[in-house]
Write an enzyme that holds these catalytic residues in place. Structure first.
Site, PDB file in Angstrom:
ATOM      1  N   LYS A   1       0.692  -1.039  -0.047  1.00 56.43           N
ATOM      2  CA  LYS A   1       0.030   0.000  -0.172  1.00 56.43           C
ATOM      3  C   LYS A   1       0.788   1.319   0.182  1.00 56.43           C
ATOM      4  O   LYS A   1       0.551   2.155  -0.678  1.00 56.43           O
ATOM      5  CB  LYS A   1      -0.931   0.158   1.275  1.00 56.43           C
ATOM      6  CG  LYS A   1      -2.132  -0.768   1.289  1.00 56.43           C
ATOM      7  CD  LYS A   1      -2.734  -1.144   2.418  1.00 56.43           C
ATOM      8  CE  LYS A   1      -3.936  -2.268   2.228  1.00 56.43           C
ATOM      9  NZ  LYS A   1      -4.571  -2.827   3.187  1.00 56.43           N
TER      10      LYS A   1
ATOM     11  N   GLN B   1      -4.886  -1.342   9.606  1.00 59.16           N
ATOM     12  CA  GLN B   1      -5.036  -2.685   8.791  1.00 59.16           C
ATOM     13  C   GLN B   1      -5.783  -3.664   9.821  1.00 59.16           C
ATOM     14  O   GLN B   1      -5.469  -3.548  11.091  1.00 59.16           O
ATOM     15  CB  GLN B   1      -3.499  -3.256   8.700  1.00 59.16           C
ATOM     16  CG  GLN B   1      -3.494  -4.386   7.942  1.00 59.16           C
ATOM     17  CD  GLN B   1      -3.779  -4.544   6.305  1.00 59.16           C
ATOM     18  OE1 GLN B   1      -3.758  -3.494   5.726  1.00 59.16           O
ATOM     19  NE2 GLN B   1      -4.383  -5.670   6.218  1.00 59.16           N
TER      20      GLN B   1
ATOM     21  N   ASP C   1     -11.487   3.041   3.783  1.00 60.41           N
ATOM     22  CA  ASP C   1     -11.709   1.729   3.745  1.00 60.41           C
ATOM     23  C   ASP C   1     -13.424   1.440   3.586  1.00 60.41           C
ATOM     24  O   ASP C   1     -13.672   0.612   3.373  1.00 60.41           O
ATOM     25  CB  ASP C   1     -11.234   0.936   5.111  1.00 60.41           C
ATOM     26  CG  ASP C   1     -10.046   0.016   4.940  1.00 60.41           C
ATOM     27  OD1 ASP C   1      -9.795  -0.255   3.598  1.00 60.41           O
ATOM     28  OD2 ASP C   1      -9.417  -0.030   5.701  1.00 60.41           O
TER      29      ASP C   1
HETATM   30  N1  GUN Z   1      -7.470  -6.633   6.077  1.00 57.09           N
HETATM   31  C1  GUN Z   1      -7.876  -7.488   5.019  1.00 57.09           C
HETATM   32  N2  GUN Z   1      -8.200  -6.728   3.992  1.00 57.09           N
HETATM   33  C2  GUN Z   1      -8.431  -5.661   4.443  1.00 57.09           C
HETATM   34  C3  GUN Z   1      -8.964  -4.299   3.913  1.00 57.09           C
HETATM   35  O1  GUN Z   1      -9.534  -4.073   2.928  1.00 57.09           O
HETATM   36  N3  GUN Z   1      -8.661  -3.223   4.760  1.00 57.09           N
HETATM   37  C4  GUN Z   1      -8.038  -3.353   5.953  1.00 57.09           C
HETATM   38  N4  GUN Z   1      -7.917  -2.132   6.728  1.00 57.09           N
HETATM   39  N5  GUN Z   1      -7.700  -4.524   6.611  1.00 57.09           N
HETATM   40  C5  GUN Z   1      -7.923  -5.587   5.817  1.00 57.09           C
END
Ligand code: GUN
Length: 292
Positions: free
Chosen positions: A53, A97, A120
């Site tokens: 990311k 995350q 998100d």
């Molecule tokens: N963990 C697995 N997929 C995601 C996601 O799309 N966003 C976040 N923040 N954590 C995750």
């Protein structure tokens, strides 16, 4: 033999478009969008995601602020960090995350994020807005799936969509987005009776269960568009780990009209959509988009 939907190429094109728009924002307004990513603990898969990311944000011209905290960080410290990021004008998007360590209340953590910075789309305000059809930040993975589906199929009106999996991250928001596009939506899950028969109804099948190679070729309606959200690490030949999806690719591909591979399907779209959401958030905070 079903066509392979190249999510990797689609995501690369999307990132190029975003990079162009980020550049325009810089020259018009003198600001670069900023994305803060918070990682608590040392889960290996999460570390890989967070690294990717950050790298892809920088490659697109978005500033990346990475906050790595120890596994045993008190919840109050994470909440304080989020409040600081809410107040920081350089930060337009905040992503925490998941999964968080078990001593933390994930709901409470997510609810502390300013909904305008919630790239998100996990804050209950954004979940609610999306559900009632208002303007809202859509969660990145379902948004990426929708882009691939509309690119392939055009108008989705009236199509039968079956989603296998009911998570807050994928299954439920995917249902909302497909319903918005006038699909007839079924959400199947571990208690669904006769899952193969339910899947066979689908013109669009979205697999998001996290069980390697679960969905078989004889569960697929001939010609269906099949989207695999699963990312499962399994031990392959010679003890090497490899990634497989929730679909049994070898038996599904001959029946499907189109199929996303793992890796190279939905995965790259998730990060590209995160960057897309960060750009939208920046524009809204700079009052370049109407207030919500
Ligand atoms: N963990 C697995 N997929 C995601 C996601 O799309 N966003 C976040 N923040 N954590 C995750």
């Amino acid at each position: 033999m079903g066509d392979i939907i190249d999510g990797k190429a689609f995501a690369a094109t999307l990132r190029q478009t975003i990079a162009g728009e980020v550049n325009a924002l810089k020259s018009e307004r003198g600001v670069s969008p900023g994305l803060a990513v918070v990682l608590v603990g040392d889960d290996p898969a999460s570390q890989v995601y967070v690294r990717n990311k950050g790298r892809q944000a920088r490659e697109t011209g978005i500033q990346s602020f990475e906050h790595r905290l120890d596994m045993d960080t008190p919840e109050a410290q994470v909440l304080d960090l989020i409040r600081d990021l809410n107040a920081d004008p350089r930060v337009n998007g905040i992503l925490v995350q998941l999964p968080l360590p078990s001593h933390m209340d994930a709901e409470k953590v997510l609810q502390t994020i300013d909904p305008l910075k919630d790239v998100d789309g996990f804050h209950p305000v954004n979940v609610g807005r999306l559900t009632v059809g208002a303007d809202a930040m859509a969660p990145c993975t379902p948004l990426g799936c929708m882009m691939l589906l509309t690119d392939r199929l055009g108008d989705l009106s009236g199509l039968e969509a079956v989603i296998v999996g009911r998570s807050n991250i994928v299954g439920k928001p995917m249902a909302t987005l497909l319903l918005r596009e006038n699909c007839t939506v079924t959400v199947a899950h571990s208690r669904t009776r006769d899952l193969p028969a339910v899947c066979r109804r689908a013109d669009i099948l979205v697999a998001a269960v996290g069980r390697p190679n679960m969905i078989q070729g004889d569960w697929i309606k001939p010609g269906a568009t099949v989207i695999d959200v699963g990312i499962n690490r399994i031990e392959g030949e010679g003890g090497k780990t490899r990634l497989v999806g929730d679909l049994d690719f070898a038996s599904v591909q001959p029946v499907a009209g189109a199929i996303t591979p793992v890796p190279g399907g939905v995965g790259p779209m998730t990060i590209a959509c995160l960057l897309h959401n960060t750009l939208i958030a920046a524009r809204r905070q700079l009052a370049m988009l109407p207030p919500r």
